[in-house]
Write a protein that holds these residues in place. Structure first.
Motif: not given
Length: 196
Positions: A101-107, A109-112
């Motif tokens: 989830l951290r990797n997804l948020l630091n991408g 386009t950060p999204q929840l």
């Protein structure tokens, strides 16, 4: 003749002030000048007496008994406010899922991620994950280790108490859920049912 002399002598007599008149005049002058003696202690079994602070502004019927207003009611003891205990989160996230989830948020386009449930599959319900920019009005926000995950309000009772994990193998990589509320599941594990 002696009777008329006695009458004449009594009419010429200088008035003598009795001790009562002198005491009364002294009290009145003390009241006018503001020299008031400390009040005497109240008698037992007598109603409370209210004494005016300004003796000049006494009412014309000052000789009437003066009673004080009844005392205010005793305030009630306040009940102690209940303390809010921390509750268990609706969803727990494993360390591998937190890392993903951290990797997804630091991408770029950060999204929840919003977790929902849809009617699908053999058993009736399946998990549905969406990317969103902001939480919805009724979404449950779960924060763990600095990572936020949203739970759709319609899916909350189906997901509550679950554990979210990230699994990677040679064929797939996905989020998986260990849900204690599941009563029935299909053989492939894609759908579940929480009704008894």
């Amino acid at each position: 003749m002696s009777l008329s002399i006695a009458r004449l002598h009594s009419s010429l007599r200088v008035p003598c002030l009795s001790s009562t008149v002198i005491t009364r005049r002294a009290m009145m002058s003390a009241l006018r000048n503001g020299h008031i003696h400390p009040p005497s202690p109240p008698l037992s079994n007598s109603p409370p007496v209210s004494r005016p602070t300004d003796p000049i502004s006494m009412s014309p019927d000052a000789a009437a008994p003066q009673t004080a207003a009844p005392p205010p009611p005793v305030p009630r003891a306040q009940k102690p406010r209940p303390t809010i205990r921390s509750t268990k989160a609706a969803l727990t996230i494993t360390p591998t899922a937190v890392t993903r989830l951290r990797n997804l948020l630091n991408g770029p386009t950060p999204q929840l991620i919003r977790i929902g449930v849809r009617n699908k599959g053999c058993a009736g319900l399946s998990y549905h994950l969406d990317y969103v920019d902001t939480p919805g009005k009724f979404d449950e926000v779960v924060t763990q280790d600095g990572v936020r995950v949203l739970i759709d309000s319609k899916a909350l009772f189906s997901i509550i108490g679950s554990e979210m994990d990230w699994k990677e193998d040679q064929l797939s990589s996905k989020f998986v859920f260990k849900n204690p509320n599941i009563k029935d599941a299909c053989g492939c594990g894609e759908s579940f049912n929480v009704a008894s």
